[in-house]
Design a protein around this motif. Structure first.
Motif, PDB file in Angstrom:
ATOM      1  N   UNK A 123      73.179  30.049 -45.914  1.00 52.39           N
ATOM      2  CA  UNK A 123      73.290  28.519 -46.118  1.00 52.39           C
ATOM      3  C   UNK A 123      72.438  28.382 -46.764  1.00 52.39           C
ATOM      4  N   UNK A 124      72.677  27.336 -47.016  1.00 53.23           N
ATOM      5  CA  UNK A 124      71.686  26.647 -48.629  1.00 53.23           C
ATOM      6  C   UNK A 124      70.295  26.162 -47.662  1.00 53.23           C
ATOM      7  N   UNK A 125      69.926  25.440 -46.655  1.00 51.04           N
ATOM      8  CA  UNK A 125      69.071  25.160 -45.888  1.00 51.04           C
ATOM      9  C   UNK A 125      68.512  26.609 -46.202  1.00 51.04           C
ATOM     10  N   UNK A 126      69.330  27.456 -45.250  1.00 55.64           N
ATOM     11  CA  UNK A 126      67.962  28.905 -45.103  1.00 55.64           C
ATOM     12  C   UNK A 126      67.757  29.148 -45.770  1.00 55.64           C
ATOM     13  N   UNK A 127      68.325  29.289 -47.286  1.00 54.42           N
ATOM     14  CA  UNK A 127      68.144  29.192 -48.694  1.00 54.42           C
ATOM     15  C   UNK A 127      67.294  29.219 -49.044  1.00 54.42           C
ATOM     16  N   UNK A 128      67.009  28.100 -48.730  1.00 57.01           N
ATOM     17  CA  UNK A 128      66.079  27.101 -49.350  1.00 57.01           C
ATOM     18  C   UNK A 128      64.502  27.748 -48.543  1.00 57.01           C
ATOM     19  N   UNK A 129      64.695  27.584 -47.307  1.00 60.98           N
ATOM     20  CA  UNK A 129      63.436  28.266 -46.357  1.00 60.98           C
ATOM     21  C   UNK A 129      62.623  28.979 -47.279  1.00 60.98           C
ATOM     22  N   UNK A 130      64.271  30.004 -47.192  1.00 60.83           N
ATOM     23  CA  UNK A 130      63.266  31.750 -47.588  1.00 60.83           C
ATOM     24  C   UNK A 130      63.234  31.783 -48.888  1.00 60.83           C
ATOM     25  N   UNK A 131      63.578  31.075 -49.800  1.00 59.57           N
ATOM     26  CA  UNK A 131      62.854  31.776 -51.309  1.00 59.57           C
ATOM     27  C   UNK A 131      61.535  31.865 -51.422  1.00 59.57           C
ATOM     28  N   UNK A 132      60.252  31.054 -50.641  1.00 54.72           N
ATOM     29  CA  UNK A 132      59.711  30.562 -51.188  1.00 54.72           C
ATOM     30  C   UNK A 132      58.775  31.481 -50.347  1.00 54.72           C
ATOM     31  N   UNK A 133      59.685  32.408 -49.858  1.00 57.01           N
ATOM     32  CA  UNK A 133      58.620  33.702 -49.015  1.00 57.01           C
ATOM     33  C   UNK A 133      59.257  35.366 -49.673  1.00 57.01           C
ATOM     34  N   UNK A 134      58.511  35.858 -49.653  1.00 56.86           N
ATOM     35  CA  UNK A 134      58.555  37.697 -50.890  1.00 56.86           C
ATOM     36  C   UNK A 134      59.403  39.053 -49.085  1.00 56.86           C
ATOM     37  N   UNK A 135      60.403  38.863 -49.820  1.00 55.47           N
ATOM     38  CA  UNK A 135      61.041  39.449 -48.567  1.00 55.47           C
ATOM     39  C   UNK A 135      61.477  41.367 -48.808  1.00 55.47           C
ATOM     40  N   UNK A 136      61.861  42.143 -48.199  1.00 55.01           N
ATOM     41  CA  UNK A 136      61.821  43.597 -48.352  1.00 55.01           C
ATOM     42  C   UNK A 136      62.994  43.586 -48.154  1.00 55.01           C
ATOM     43  N   UNK A 137      63.754  44.400 -49.251  1.00 51.47           N
ATOM     44  CA  UNK A 137      65.648  44.038 -49.232  1.00 51.47           C
ATOM     45  C   UNK A 137      66.044  45.343 -48.412  1.00 51.47           C
ATOM     46  N   UNK A 138      65.961  46.052 -47.250  1.00 49.16           N
ATOM     47  CA  UNK A 138      66.161  47.274 -46.844  1.00 49.16           C
ATOM     48  C   UNK A 138      67.613  48.116 -47.953  1.00 49.16           C
ATOM     49  N   UNK A 139      68.289  47.673 -47.991  1.00 50.34           N
ATOM     50  CA  UNK A 139      69.471  48.113 -49.075  1.00 50.34           C
ATOM     51  C   UNK A 139      68.640  48.400 -50.257  1.00 50.34           C
ATOM     52  N   UNK A 140      67.695  48.548 -50.741  1.00 50.04           N
ATOM     53  CA  UNK A 140      67.002  48.918 -52.371  1.00 50.04           C
ATOM     54  C   UNK A 140      66.439  50.265 -51.700  1.00 50.04           C
ATOM     55  N   UNK A 141      66.211  50.276 -50.693  1.00 54.26           N
ATOM     56  CA  UNK A 141      65.258  51.897 -50.075  1.00 54.26           C
ATOM     57  C   UNK A 141      66.838  52.459 -49.888  1.00 54.26           C
ATOM     58  N   UNK A 159      56.567  49.700 -47.245  1.00 55.29           N
ATOM     59  CA  UNK A 159      57.214  48.130 -47.771  1.00 55.29           C
ATOM     60  C   UNK A 159      56.850  47.717 -46.579  1.00 55.29           C
ATOM     61  N   UNK A 160      57.322  47.674 -45.612  1.00 56.66           N
ATOM     62  CA  UNK A 160      56.830  46.953 -44.397  1.00 56.66           C
ATOM     63  C   UNK A 160      56.005  46.772 -44.132  1.00 56.66           C
ATOM     64  N   UNK A 161      54.862  47.597 -43.943  1.00 56.76           N
ATOM     65  CA  UNK A 161      53.840  47.964 -43.087  1.00 56.76           C
ATOM     66  C   UNK A 161      52.360  47.707 -44.268  1.00 56.76           C
ATOM     67  N   UNK A 162      53.112  47.362 -45.953  1.00 58.70           N
ATOM     68  CA  UNK A 162      52.308  46.863 -46.525  1.00 58.70           C
ATOM     69  C   UNK A 162      51.365  45.549 -46.218  1.00 58.70           C
ATOM     70  N   UNK A 163      53.159  44.830 -45.880  1.00 66.47           N
ATOM     71  CA  UNK A 163      52.190  43.140 -45.260  1.00 66.47           C
ATOM     72  C   UNK A 163      51.709  43.326 -45.102  1.00 66.47           C
ATOM     73  N   UNK A 164      50.343  42.119 -46.036  1.00 70.65           N
ATOM     74  CA  UNK A 164      48.800  42.389 -44.736  1.00 70.65           C
ATOM     75  C   UNK A 164      48.562  41.239 -43.274  1.00 70.65           C
TER      76      UNK A 164
END
Length: 151
Positions: free
Chosen positions: A107-125, A134-139
Protein backbone atom coordinates in the motif's frame (compact mmCIF):
# COMPACT_ATOMS: atom_id res chain seq x y z
CA UNK A 1 3.04 -27.03 9.20
CA UNK A 2 6.23 -25.84 10.87
CA UNK A 3 6.64 -26.80 14.51
CA UNK A 4 8.13 -23.72 16.16
CA UNK A 5 11.14 -24.45 18.33
CA UNK A 6 11.76 -20.80 19.15
CA UNK A 7 10.38 -19.78 22.51
CA UNK A 8 9.31 -16.15 22.72
CA UNK A 9 11.80 -14.33 24.94
CA UNK A 10 10.60 -13.05 28.29
CA UNK A 11 13.13 -11.27 30.43
CA UNK A 12 14.89 -8.02 31.12
CA UNK A 13 17.59 -8.22 28.42
CA UNK A 14 17.36 -6.48 25.03
CA UNK A 15 15.29 -8.41 22.50
CA UNK A 16 14.07 -8.28 18.92
CA UNK A 17 10.34 -7.98 18.25
CA UNK A 18 9.41 -10.10 15.21
CA UNK A 19 6.48 -9.02 13.05
CA UNK A 20 5.21 -11.53 10.49
CA UNK A 21 2.02 -12.82 8.90
CA UNK A 22 0.94 -16.24 10.16
CA UNK A 23 0.48 -17.31 6.55
CA UNK A 24 4.28 -16.93 6.19
CA UNK A 25 5.09 -19.18 9.16
CA UNK A 26 6.68 -21.90 6.99
CA UNK A 27 9.20 -19.38 5.65
CA UNK A 28 9.68 -17.20 8.74
CA UNK A 29 10.15 -19.78 11.50
CA UNK A 30 13.31 -21.37 10.01
CA UNK A 31 14.81 -17.86 9.85
CA UNK A 32 13.83 -17.21 13.45
CA UNK A 33 15.30 -20.57 14.47
CA UNK A 34 18.56 -19.70 12.73
CA UNK A 35 18.72 -16.34 14.50
CA UNK A 36 17.94 -17.99 17.82
CA UNK A 37 20.75 -20.54 17.30
CA UNK A 38 23.09 -17.57 16.83
CA UNK A 39 22.05 -16.28 20.24
CA UNK A 40 19.50 -13.60 19.40
CA UNK A 41 16.65 -13.05 21.83
CA UNK A 42 13.37 -12.93 19.89
CA UNK A 43 9.85 -12.12 20.92
CA UNK A 44 6.88 -12.88 18.69
CA UNK A 45 3.17 -13.36 19.23
CA UNK A 46 3.57 -16.86 20.64
CA UNK A 47 4.60 -15.03 23.81
CA UNK A 48 1.11 -13.60 24.33
CA UNK A 49 -0.32 -15.10 27.48
CA UNK A 50 -3.66 -16.89 27.09
CA UNK A 51 -6.52 -14.62 28.11
CA UNK A 52 -4.48 -11.43 27.84
CA UNK A 53 -5.57 -8.45 25.80
CA UNK A 54 -3.84 -8.99 22.43
CA UNK A 55 -3.27 -5.34 21.32
CA UNK A 56 -2.02 -4.36 24.79
CA UNK A 57 0.48 -7.25 24.90
CA UNK A 58 1.73 -6.57 21.37
CA UNK A 59 2.14 -2.85 22.07
CA UNK A 60 3.93 -3.51 25.37
CA UNK A 61 6.41 -5.90 23.74
CA UNK A 62 6.92 -3.65 20.72
CA UNK A 63 7.54 -0.68 22.98
CA UNK A 64 9.92 -2.68 25.17
CA UNK A 65 11.92 -4.13 22.29
CA UNK A 66 15.36 -2.87 21.33
CA UNK A 67 14.96 -3.79 17.67
CA UNK A 68 12.18 -4.78 15.27
CA UNK A 69 12.41 -7.19 12.36
CA UNK A 70 9.39 -7.13 10.07
CA UNK A 71 8.98 -9.90 7.52
CA UNK A 72 7.35 -8.22 4.53
CA UNK A 73 5.25 -10.14 2.04
CA UNK A 74 1.92 -9.88 0.28
CA UNK A 75 0.49 -11.69 3.32
CA UNK A 76 1.91 -9.21 5.82
CA UNK A 77 0.76 -6.25 3.71
CA UNK A 78 -2.74 -7.74 3.68
CA UNK A 79 -2.62 -8.02 7.48
CA UNK A 80 -3.90 -4.96 9.33
CA UNK A 81 -2.07 -6.19 12.44
CA UNK A 82 1.31 -6.43 10.68
CA UNK A 83 0.90 -2.96 9.21
CA UNK A 84 -0.04 -1.59 12.65
CA UNK A 85 3.04 -3.19 14.20
CA UNK A 86 5.30 -1.64 11.56
CA UNK A 87 3.69 1.79 11.90
CA UNK A 88 3.89 1.64 15.70
CA UNK A 89 7.58 0.59 15.65
CA UNK A 90 8.51 3.35 13.24
CA UNK A 91 6.50 5.96 15.16
CA UNK A 92 8.45 4.96 18.28
CA UNK A 93 11.67 5.28 16.25
CA UNK A 94 12.68 1.71 17.01
CA UNK A 95 15.73 0.38 15.19
CA UNK A 96 14.06 -1.45 12.33
CA UNK A 97 14.93 -4.03 9.70
CA UNK A 98 12.51 -5.13 7.02
CA UNK A 99 13.13 -8.52 5.47
CA UNK A 100 11.23 -8.69 2.20
CA UNK A 101 10.40 -12.34 1.61
CA UNK A 102 9.27 -11.98 -2.00
CA UNK A 103 8.50 -9.16 -4.44
CA UNK A 104 5.63 -7.43 -2.68
CA UNK A 105 3.03 -4.91 -3.71
CA UNK A 106 2.75 -2.45 -0.83
CA UNK A 107 0.00 0.00 0.00
CA UNK A 108 1.29 3.51 -0.74
CA UNK A 109 1.43 4.50 2.93
CA UNK A 110 3.51 1.45 3.80
CA UNK A 111 5.75 2.00 0.79
CA UNK A 112 6.32 5.56 2.05
CA UNK A 113 7.11 4.29 5.57
CA UNK A 114 9.52 1.57 4.46
CA UNK A 115 11.22 3.44 1.62
CA UNK A 116 13.54 5.19 4.09
CA UNK A 117 14.67 1.88 5.59
CA UNK A 118 17.35 -0.40 4.18
CA UNK A 119 15.79 -3.80 3.57
CA UNK A 120 17.14 -7.31 3.12
CA UNK A 121 15.58 -8.91 0.07
CA UNK A 122 15.26 -12.64 0.80
CA UNK A 123 14.60 -13.51 -2.81
CA UNK A 124 18.02 -12.15 -3.86
CA UNK A 125 19.87 -14.83 -1.87
CA UNK A 126 20.37 -18.36 -3.14
CA UNK A 127 22.28 -19.33 -0.02
CA UNK A 128 20.41 -19.45 3.29
CA UNK A 129 23.72 -18.89 5.10
CA UNK A 130 24.53 -15.70 3.16
CA UNK A 131 21.00 -14.45 3.75
CA UNK A 132 21.22 -15.01 7.52
CA UNK A 133 24.69 -13.42 7.58
CA UNK A 134 23.23 -10.33 5.91
CA UNK A 135 20.52 -10.05 8.57
CA UNK A 136 23.10 -10.52 11.33
CA UNK A 137 25.23 -7.75 9.82
CA UNK A 138 22.61 -5.23 10.96
CA UNK A 139 24.45 -3.34 13.73
CA UNK A 140 21.25 -2.75 15.75
CA UNK A 141 20.88 -6.51 16.34
CA UNK A 142 24.08 -6.78 18.38
CA UNK A 143 22.52 -5.56 21.62
CA UNK A 144 19.93 -8.36 21.39
CA UNK A 145 22.48 -11.16 21.28
CA UNK A 146 23.57 -13.27 24.21
CA UNK A 147 27.17 -12.59 25.17
CA UNK A 148 28.26 -16.24 25.03
CA UNK A 149 26.39 -17.01 21.80
CA UNK A 150 28.14 -18.99 19.05
CA UNK A 151 29.25 -17.00 16.02
Amino acid sequence: MVNPTVTAYEGSENYIFVSYAHKDTEEVFPIMESLRRRGYRLWYDDGIAPGSEWPEDIARHLNGSSMVIAFVSDNSMASVNCRREINFALSKQKPFLSVVLNPTEMPLGMELQLSAQQSVLRYNYRSDEKFIEKICACPDLKCCREAAAPV
